[in-house]
Design a protein around this motif. Structure first.
Motif, PDB file in Angstrom:
ATOM      1  N   HIS A  11       1.833  38.473 -28.515  1.00 18.25           N
ATOM      2  CA  HIS A  11       3.124  38.791 -28.633  1.00 18.25           C
ATOM      3  C   HIS A  11       3.276  40.130 -29.283  1.00 18.25           C
ATOM      4  O   HIS A  11       4.163  40.849 -28.963  1.00 18.25           O
ATOM      5  CB  HIS A  11       3.993  37.699 -29.282  1.00 18.25           C
ATOM      6  N   SER A  61       7.499  32.041 -18.543  1.00 19.18           N
ATOM      7  CA  SER A  61       7.387  33.126 -19.605  1.00 19.18           C
ATOM      8  C   SER A  61       8.684  32.761 -20.628  1.00 19.18           C
ATOM      9  O   SER A  61       9.892  32.627 -19.865  1.00 19.18           O
ATOM     10  CB  SER A  61       7.515  34.537 -19.235  1.00 19.18           C
ATOM     11  N   THR A  62       8.406  32.804 -21.890  1.00 20.14           N
ATOM     12  CA  THR A  62       9.457  32.733 -22.698  1.00 20.14           C
ATOM     13  C   THR A  62      10.402  33.942 -22.946  1.00 20.14           C
ATOM     14  O   THR A  62       9.469  34.784 -23.627  1.00 20.14           O
ATOM     15  CB  THR A  62       9.030  32.280 -24.174  1.00 20.14           C
ATOM     16  N   GLU A  64       0.910  16.139 -23.981  1.00 15.58           N
ATOM     17  CA  GLU A  64      -0.169  16.986 -24.054  1.00 15.58           C
ATOM     18  C   GLU A  64      -1.336  16.644 -25.204  1.00 15.58           C
ATOM     19  O   GLU A  64      -2.218  17.120 -25.356  1.00 15.58           O
ATOM     20  CB  GLU A  64       0.308  18.506 -24.312  1.00 15.58           C
ATOM     21  N   ASN A  95       2.007  35.388 -20.781  1.00 14.82           N
ATOM     22  CA  ASN A  95       1.088  36.151 -21.913  1.00 14.82           C
ATOM     23  C   ASN A  95      -0.166  35.617 -22.438  1.00 14.82           C
ATOM     24  O   ASN A  95      -0.931  35.885 -22.855  1.00 14.82           O
ATOM     25  CB  ASN A  95       2.092  36.238 -23.365  1.00 14.82           C
ATOM     26  N   ASP A 133      -3.385  29.430 -18.857  1.00 13.32           N
ATOM     27  CA  ASP A 133      -3.514  30.730 -19.648  1.00 13.32           C
ATOM     28  C   ASP A 133      -5.059  31.141 -19.311  1.00 13.32           C
ATOM     29  O   ASP A 133      -5.640  30.998 -20.084  1.00 13.32           O
ATOM     30  CB  ASP A 133      -3.371  30.597 -21.194  1.00 13.32           C
TER      31      ASP A 133
HETATM   32  C1  LIG Z   1      -3.170  26.987 -26.952  1.00 16.32           C
HETATM   33  C2  LIG Z   1      -3.343  25.986 -26.062  1.00 16.32           C
HETATM   34  C3  LIG Z   1      -4.372  25.170 -26.341  1.00 16.32           C
HETATM   35  C4  LIG Z   1      -2.520  26.047 -24.927  1.00 16.32           C
HETATM   36  C5  LIG Z   1      -2.502  25.288 -23.829  1.00 16.32           C
HETATM   37  N1  LIG Z   1      -1.144  24.570 -23.577  1.00 16.32           N
HETATM   38  C6  LIG Z   1       0.111  25.203 -24.021  1.00 16.32           C
HETATM   39  N2  LIG Z   1       0.843  24.147 -24.469  1.00 16.32           N
HETATM   40  C7  LIG Z   1       2.044  24.667 -24.468  1.00 16.32           C
HETATM   41  N3  LIG Z   1       2.794  25.467 -24.346  1.00 16.32           N
HETATM   42  C8  LIG Z   1       1.889  26.728 -24.002  1.00 16.32           C
HETATM   43  C9  LIG Z   1       0.758  26.451 -23.758  1.00 16.32           C
HETATM   44  N4  LIG Z   1      -0.155  27.654 -23.154  1.00 16.32           N
HETATM   45  C10 LIG Z   1       0.837  28.621 -23.405  1.00 16.32           C
HETATM   46  N5  LIG Z   1       2.062  27.825 -23.952  1.00 16.32           N
HETATM   47  C11 LIG Z   1       3.242  28.661 -24.200  1.00 16.32           C
HETATM   48  O1  LIG Z   1       3.355  29.999 -23.799  1.00 16.32           O
HETATM   49  C12 LIG Z   1       3.642  30.829 -24.714  1.00 16.32           C
HETATM   50  C13 LIG Z   1       2.857  32.078 -24.279  1.00 16.32           C
HETATM   51  O2  LIG Z   1       3.385  32.633 -22.792  1.00 16.32           O
HETATM   52  P1  LIG Z   1       4.962  33.514 -22.732  1.00 16.32           P
HETATM   53  O3  LIG Z   1       5.186  34.351 -24.042  1.00 16.32           O
HETATM   54  O4  LIG Z   1       5.944  32.472 -22.824  1.00 16.32           O
HETATM   55  O5  LIG Z   1       4.576  34.227 -21.573  1.00 16.32           O
HETATM   56  C14 LIG Z   1       3.196  30.095 -25.727  1.00 16.32           C
HETATM   57  O6  LIG Z   1       3.706  31.006 -26.994  1.00 16.32           O
HETATM   58  C15 LIG Z   1       3.626  28.932 -25.739  1.00 16.32           C
HETATM   59  O7  LIG Z   1       4.804  28.769 -25.835  1.00 16.32           O
END
Ligand SMILES: CC(C)=CCNc1ncnc2c1ncn2[C@@H]1O[C@H](COP(=O)(O)O)[C@@H](O)[C@H]1O
Ligand SMILES: [Zn+2]
Length: 348
Positions: free
Chosen positions: A68, A100-101, A205, A22, A288
């Motif tokens: 989301h 992905s979560t 991180e 996402n 991302d």
């Molecule tokens: C905002 C930022 C500086 C992000 C970079 N570093 C990140 N660190 C930890 N978890 C992340 C990061 N980027 C994305 N995610 C995770 O990936 C999710 C989005 O992708 P998805 O829904 O799992 O498909 C986010 O809600 C978060 O849980």
């Protein structure tokens, strides 16, 4: 930055190992999603950080909340998964590990299992349609949701590893690093490891996670996401560095993500240099690509221009990423062969 379709960096065959589904949605796909849900009143500035802009980690995490809401049906997920895979393929990525979560949405009747099965279906359809990219999947645990959900997620991942015909290969630990403590997730992560899932963990991180990183390194993870604050110069420790080196755990490094998310002050201060100079396995990734408005070819170009890497060094970097992947042995072998056969085209 200029990126003609035939540039060296686009032509370069690449491996992407750290991409949150996402967070990887392009502007074009986002436009489509926004037009499907006009009542949400979403502006592009809410879902992406454009060139020259920065956000604190907390602000940047807000973007996922908005995204989301836009991606909450099977139809959305299938469309997004296929679009993201297609975009990575168009950028010259030959092997992709998406993560992905699993998410349930009571409003639309979406369950966590349906969520992951739909992503897997997207991966299958891309293969069937002949896209020149191999894709595997990591099930993500969001630390915000706590240890019990983590354990349930591991059970789902275990099930799907067996039923997905090798598509599900591992587990990711991600989410806002300021929330929760890694120790709570050790039982779930240990269980995942015992059943053969590979572990890719976001580690250090942010500063002040020394103790958590020490603990999680005992598992040990098969790969580390970011590892921004592991080394002593930025408040980590020599003992952390030594452990990562002893166990030879590859790092997934995301330059633009760290600079735009303000965990690294500028590209030339990125910890890529520290680890690269040690000869430690480093894999360039996007994290991302949608939220941070980047592409993997751009990350390679940025690393090359910032750290003065020759084209030969860049080639070696992309080739070495194959061995850091969770692909099974025969696929790694096939990818290595592919690199050999593509080389003359890239170095024309
Ligand atoms: C905002 C930022 C500086 C992000 C970079 N570093 C990140 N660190 C930890 N978890 C992340 C990061 N980027 C994305 N995610 C995770 O990936 C999710 C989005 O992708 P998805 O829904 O799992 O498909 C986010 O809600 C978060 O849980
Ligand atoms: Zn990440």
């Amino acid at each position: 930055m200029e990126k003609p379709a035939d540039s060296f960096y686009r032509q370069l065959p690449k491996v992407e190992l750290h991409a949150h589904l996402n967070g990887s949605i392009s502007v074009a796909t986002m436009e489509n999603l926004i037009s499907r849900k006009p009542h949400l009143n979403v502006q592009h500035s809410m879902t992406a950080i454009h060139k020259g802009q920065h956000r604190t980690l907390g602000q940047a995490f807000q973007a996922f909340k908005v995204i989301h809401q836009l991606v909450d049906t099977e139809e959305d997920i299938l469309m997004v998964a296929k679009a993201v895979i297609g975009e990575f393929a168009a950028d010259g990525v030959k092997y992709l590990e998406l993560r992905s979560t699993p998410r349930e949405e009571t409003k639309t009747g979406l369950t966590k299992r349906m969520y992951v099965e739909t992503v897997i279906e997207g991966i299958r359809q891309c293969k069937q349609e002949g896209l020149d990219i191999e894709v595997r999947f990591l099930v993500a645990v969001d630390r915000r949701n706590g240890p019990q959900v983590a354990m349930e997620t591991v059970k789902l991942a275990e099930d799907l590893m067996v039923s997905s015909d090798g598509v599900v290969v591992g587990l990711d630990l991600s989410g806002d690093p300021k929330v929760g403590h890694g120790k709570d997730f050790v039982p779930a992560l240990q269980k995942a490891k015992n059943c053969g899932l590979k572990l890719a963990l976001h580690l250090s991180e942010i500063p002040s996670q020394k103790e958590e990183s020490e603990l999680l390194l005992t598992l040990p993870p098969d790969r580390i996401g970011h590892g921004t604050f592991l080394h002593p110069e930025v408040g980590g420790s020599q003992s952390l560095v030594d452990k990562v080196r002893e166990k030879n755990i590859p790092l997934e490094l995301c330059l633009t993500s760290n600079v735009k998310g303000l965990s690294v002050p500028s590209y030339d201060k990125h910890h890529f240099l520290y680890w690269y100079q040690l000869g430690h396995p480093c894999v360039l990734c996007t994290d991302d690509k949608g939220v941070f408005s980047t592409e993997l070819s751009q990350e390679y170009q940025l690393a090359a221009s910032t750290f003065g890497l020759s084209q030969e060094a860049v080639w070696t970097l992309s080739q070495q990423a194959i061995s850091c992947s969770f692909a099974p042995g025969p696929l790694k072998e096939a990818l290595s062969q592919r690199w050999v056969s593509l080389r003359p085209q890239v170095f024309r």
